[in-house]
Design an enzyme around this catalytic site. Structure first.
Site, short mmCIF file in Angstrom:
data_model
loop_
_atom_site.label_atom_id
_atom_site.label_comp_id
_atom_site.label_asym_id
_atom_site.label_seq_id
_atom_site.Cartn_x
_atom_site.Cartn_y
_atom_site.Cartn_z
N ASP A 92 0.80 -1.23 0.00
CA ASP A 92 0.00 0.00 0.00
C ASP A 92 0.83 1.28 0.00
O ASP A 92 0.32 2.35 0.35
CB ASP A 92 -0.98 -0.01 1.18
CG ASP A 92 -2.20 -0.86 0.87
OD1 ASP A 92 -2.60 -0.92 -0.31
OD2 ASP A 92 -2.76 -1.48 1.80
N ASP A 153 -6.76 -4.26 -5.02
CA ASP A 153 -6.50 -2.92 -4.51
C ASP A 153 -5.15 -2.38 -5.00
O ASP A 153 -4.95 -1.18 -5.16
CB ASP A 153 -6.47 -2.89 -2.97
CG ASP A 153 -7.43 -3.86 -2.32
OD1 ASP A 153 -7.77 -4.88 -2.95
OD2 ASP A 153 -7.83 -3.61 -1.18
N1 GLY Z 1 -7.06 -1.74 0.55
C1 GLY Z 1 -7.95 -2.30 1.50
C2 GLY Z 1 -9.35 -1.87 1.36
O1 GLY Z 1 -9.80 -1.43 0.33
O2 GLY Z 1 -10.06 -1.99 2.33
#
Ligand code: GLY
Length: 368
Positions: A92, A153
């Site tokens: 992330d 994601d």
């Molecule tokens: N990246 C984790 C979510 O969308 O909750």
């Protein structure tokens, strides 16, 4: 009723300014009873820690109030603790550093911000597994139990790598990002245009082993925020590479999203959830709106804009708390279907709402 982005932008700005006056450089995840929480001391590595600063930078680009910039810069500095903690670095990094250091570097040219971005990009590229051609998600305790996991994601984190490729004239970063996005087309995108949240690979051979339900309802169901990550994420890979396969992937997910959108324009947590459940995810709606607005810009197809406006109007009329004595705007976000808590404020929902509204006003800053 028609959406009035100019008046909504004003409300978002006024509210954010009041929040900063009250909270300074807090790093919120959510608002509890109208008061932002703070991840500074409780979870400095949490994946959402860049969104509030990103929203403040967007609003600083709109109206140059130094209070917003100073809070965003202070949050960026606090995230150095994460940057220096190997176990806290994960897939992330785009969410965390594009919206903090990326925004700062684009808007002010701060060399320290550039340095942070390069460190984060290098770490993200190091998560690439050549066997499965994917960037691994999450960390484990060193036992390899999560080495085969990749998630949809992560498409949103790839612009950090595209940026580093351009900044350093180093094609390795672009190769990693493009390979991961191609894997997402091949292994996440389903025949009906929806996407899996998680794909489990054999990390040694790259073979697909499983596609669990992840944050959605069940395997094979359609977690709405995952669909939004795919709409916007594939679109971003098209913007950064010009590869038409990514545009076509984004359009397929967008068409699936549009054909499953309830008449209310309010987005459930999972498109397959039982109709009696009132669990919603405003963040999926706001993120999808951002992606759809980019799709309209890239294809000239106005239907994408119409749906984006419908999503944003539904939020503006039903799900926005613009009272300036309370923190948090969107009232009905959900992190994951199986959580015990649903329909509450989450900071990334507010970020994407602000991004979409400022985009409509022609006052947004492109941070991806
Ligand atoms: N990246 C984790 C979510 O969308 O909750």
């Amino acid at each position: 009723m028609e959406l009035d982005p100019v008046s909504i932008a004003e409300k978002i700005y006024t509210k954010a300014l009041c929040s900063v006056r009250r909270n300074g450089d807090r790093i919120p995840y959510s608002a509890e009873d109208g008061v932002f929480d703070d991840k500074t001391d409780t979870d400095i590595c949490w994946w959402t820690n860049g969104f509030w600063a990103g929203m403040l930078w967007q609003l600083w680009g709109y109206r140059n109030d130094p209070l917003l910039r100073d809070a965003a810069v202070s949050i960026e500095r606090k995230l150095d603790k994460n940057l220096m903690l190997a176990s806290g670095m994960d897939h992330d990094s785009g969410f965390k550093w594009l919206l903090t250091s990326g925004a700062n570097y684009r808007l002010t040219g701060d060399p320290d911000s550039r340095n942070r971005l390069l460190l984060a990009a290098t770490n993200l590229a190091g998560r690439f597994n050549p066997a499965g051609q994917y960037i691994r998600a999450w960390n484990d305790s060193g036992d390899g139990s999560k080495a085969g996991l990749a998630i949809i994601d992560c498409l949103m984190n790839l612009p950090l790598l595209y940026w580093a490729a351009d900044e350093l004239s180093d094609i390795r970063f672009r190769a990693v990002a493009t390979a991961h996005a191609k894997t997402a087309l091949r292994c996440f995108l389903r025949p009906n245009g929806s996407v899996n949240h998680i794909v489990v690979f054999d990390p040694g051979t790259g073979r697909v082993l499983d596609t669990p339900g992840g944050q959605g309802m069940a395997p094979g169901s359609s977690w709405t925020r995952g669909q939004s990550w795919a709409i916007y994420g594939f679109t971003l890979s098209f913007i950064h590479t010009g590869d038409a396969e990514f545009l076509s992937g984004a359009r397929r997910v967008a068409d699936y999203f549009i054909s499953n959108l309830p008449a209310s324009g309010l987005v459930p947590v999972d498109f397959d959830q039982p109709p009696e459940l009132d669990w919603e995810d405003d963040s999926a709606a706001a993120c999808a709106a951002c992606g759809l607005l980019e799709l309209e810009r890239l294809t000239g197809e106005t239907r994408y804009r119409h749906i984006a406006l419908r999503l944003l109007l539904a939020l503006a009329e039903n799900r926005c708390d613009f009272r300036s004595d309370r923190d948090g705007i969107l009232t009905h976000c959900t992190a994951a279907y199986r959580d015990s808590r649903h329909n509450y404020n989450i900071i990334y929902g507010d970020y994407f709402l602000a991004e979409a509204i400022l985009k409509l006003c022609g006052k947004g800053t492109f941070l991806w």
